[in-house]
Design an enzyme around this catalytic site. Structure first.
Site, mmCIF file in Angstrom:
data_model
loop_
_atom_site.group_PDB
_atom_site.id
_atom_site.type_symbol
_atom_site.label_atom_id
_atom_site.label_comp_id
_atom_site.label_asym_id
_atom_site.label_seq_id
_atom_site.Cartn_x
_atom_site.Cartn_y
_atom_site.Cartn_z
ATOM 1 N N GLU A 330 0.829 -1.199 0.000
ATOM 2 C CA GLU A 330 0.000 0.000 0.000
ATOM 3 C C GLU A 330 0.867 1.254 0.000
ATOM 4 O O GLU A 330 1.863 1.332 0.713
ATOM 5 C CB GLU A 330 -0.974 0.008 1.183
ATOM 6 C CG GLU A 330 -0.349 -0.123 2.538
ATOM 7 C CD GLU A 330 -1.385 -0.206 3.669
ATOM 8 O OE1 GLU A 330 -2.529 -0.632 3.423
ATOM 9 O OE2 GLU A 330 -1.029 0.162 4.796
ATOM 10 N N CYS A 331 0.496 2.200 -0.819
ATOM 11 C CA CYS A 331 1.130 3.517 -0.921
ATOM 12 C C CYS A 331 2.632 3.385 -1.191
ATOM 13 O O CYS A 331 3.025 3.075 -2.305
ATOM 14 C CB CYS A 331 0.831 4.352 0.319
ATOM 15 S SG CYS A 331 1.015 6.135 0.020
ATOM 16 N N GLY A 332 3.486 3.590 -0.198
ATOM 17 C CA GLY A 332 4.911 3.452 -0.422
ATOM 18 C C GLY A 332 5.286 2.082 -0.933
ATOM 19 O O GLY A 332 6.220 1.937 -1.733
#
Length: 468
Positions: A330-332
């Site tokens: 998720e995200c990073g």
């Protein structure tokens, strides 16, 4: 003290000093010999890390929209049970949350659920008597909220402090329990997406001591202890989650580039039977012997050169994916699994290359908000139709992903807009959304089950030339 007691630290807006005041209070009460416990309202990864530096205990998020009332009450009951004092740091302004017409997701919502008094932090550097009007407005905006005390931050001197005390006393029910001068030494360093993280060493022993000194000189700590109340009776008796027997080993990416994880997410994975093994995409050269990978958010853009230079690890992750290993990013984590990251200076750094698109840090485009996710097909997080909640908070943009890549999520934002996301390649699921597993505990159960299936991953020798 014989039982845990609660206080809420709220602000009139972001940037008024809530975190500084909260950390100072935690340190000052710890100095008195109290066991102190921190909590944070809202979807925040950074502030809880600072709480933990001071208290030596895990700090937990309380989010009404993502997780609901029962989870908030149970979390406080569980983690404050052996503490003398729990301090809940609010988010943004006291009434700010999901939207402009309700208290959903706000500090006020959590404070009312807990029946706890609110200590309002007001930045008075450019105010005098008008500070009382601000406090009065907050008192009258929601009479169901117990606004009990005020801490005036950034006072200009003794005369200014007296004027603030007199003005509030004349027109408000809440009393001023503290006035704090501006001290640049205790100001925490900020950058994009918030403060510099606790793991980077910004909250030194000297800064903690100076914070506590500032609070002890300027705040009536005894008055705050008198205001603090026990947690609501309905929250007691909700016992801790007992970890199940280990069913799968999950490698959690954790270093300076990847450090944004809800403690509840990790606890729910353990409860579902996961043994968590931590590894570093920055410094490790090989993956640990695990059945699945969890790559959370953080600041990979600040470490893109080092991540790109660690080719053995990039290759190892790509091989793990090619062999069918379960991956949730998720995200990073999504950024790391992309083809490359273009940093703010325009330099491009190669990443894992599983997701065939480049992440770009320029121009910066903020994406921020609560998000509800519905799974459109089966995935490592559950079957089609599974609903979960989380939030997005990033400044990067992802180049268009080829239509051939499956979209496993249907996202719905608070304004009502919907779109497809959640990129599925093999047994890997990648998204910009930070999901809170407590919004649907089945997410953790499903991910552990996906990692535990022996047929999920090929067990042959790694490929010499992993596919890109």
């Amino acid at each position: 003290m014989t039982s845990p007691r609660l206080l809420i630290v709220a602000g009139v807006a972001s940037g008024v000093g809530k975190t500084t005041v909260t950390l100072g209070l935690l340190e000052a009460f710890r100095r008195r010999g109290l066991i102190v416990q921190g909590f944070k309202v809202g979807p925040d990864f950074i502030d809880p890390g600072f709480h933990e530096v001071v208290t030596g205990r895990g700090s937990y998020n309380l989010d009404g929209w993502m997780c609901g009332r029962d989870h908030v009450l149970a979390t406080v009951a569980r983690h404050a049970a052996d503490a003398d004092l729990a301090i809940v740091e609010g988010v943004m302004g006291c009434f700010d949350g999901l939207d402009a017409t309700s208290d959903e997701g706000s500090t006020a919502q959590v404070a009312k659920w807990l029946g706890a008094p609110v200590v309002l932090v007001v930045d008075v550097q450019a105010q005098a008597r008008s500070a009382a009007a601000v406090v009065r407005g907050f008192e009258e905006f929601d009479p169901a909220l117990t606004l009990a005390a005020v801490i005036a931050n950034r006072v200009g001197g003794d005369g200014h402090a007296r004027g603030i005390r007199d003005a509030v006393a004349a027109r408000c029910r809440a009393r001023v329990v503290g006035t704090l001068p501006y001290d640049p030494v205790v100001t925490l360093i900020e950058r994009h997406l918030g403060l510099v993280t606790a793991g980077e060493g910004g909250l030194t022993d000297d800064r903690r001591a100076r914070l506590a000194d500032l609070i002890e000189r300027g705040v009536d700590l005894d008055a705050l202890l008198e205001l603090a109340v026990p947690p609501p009776a309905s929250a007691h008796g909700m016992g801790p989650t007992i970890p199940a027997a280990s069913r799968a080993r999950i490698g959690v990416a954790h270093d300076a580039a990847f450090c944004f994880y809800y403690r509840d997410n990790l606890a729910l994975l353990r409860a579902a039977g996961a043994e968590l093994v931590y590894w570093s995409p920055l410094s490790d050269r090989t993956l640990p012997d695990v059945d699945g990978l969890y790559l959370g958010g953080g600041y990979p853009e600040l470490h893109a050169a080092a991540l790109g230079a660690n080719r053995p690890m990039r290759d190892a992750v790509r091989v793990f994916a090619a062999e069918g290993g379960a991956i949730y990013a998720e995200c990073g984590g999504l950024m790391y699994l992309a083809e490359a990251i273009e940093d703010v200076d325009g330099a491009t750094h190669p990443m894992v290359g599983l997701l065939p698109a480049t992440v770009r840090m320029r121009p910066r485009r903020l994406s921020l908000g609560y998000t509800e996710v519905t799974l459109q097909a089966g995935s490592p997080l559950g079957p089609a139709g599974t609903v979960a909640r989380g939030h997005e908070f990033h400044l990067s943009t992802l180049d268009p992903v080829p239509a051939s890549v499956s979209r496993g999520y249907r996202l719905r934002r608070r304004q009502g807009e919907e779109r497809d996301e959640g990129y599925r390649i093999g047994n890997a699921l990648m998204s910009y959304v930070h999901l809170h597993f407590a919004s649907n505990p089945g997410l953790a159960t499903s991910f552990v089950a996906a990692c535990a299936r022996p047929s999920q991953r090929l067990r042959g020798e790694p490929m010499e030339n992993p596919p890109r």
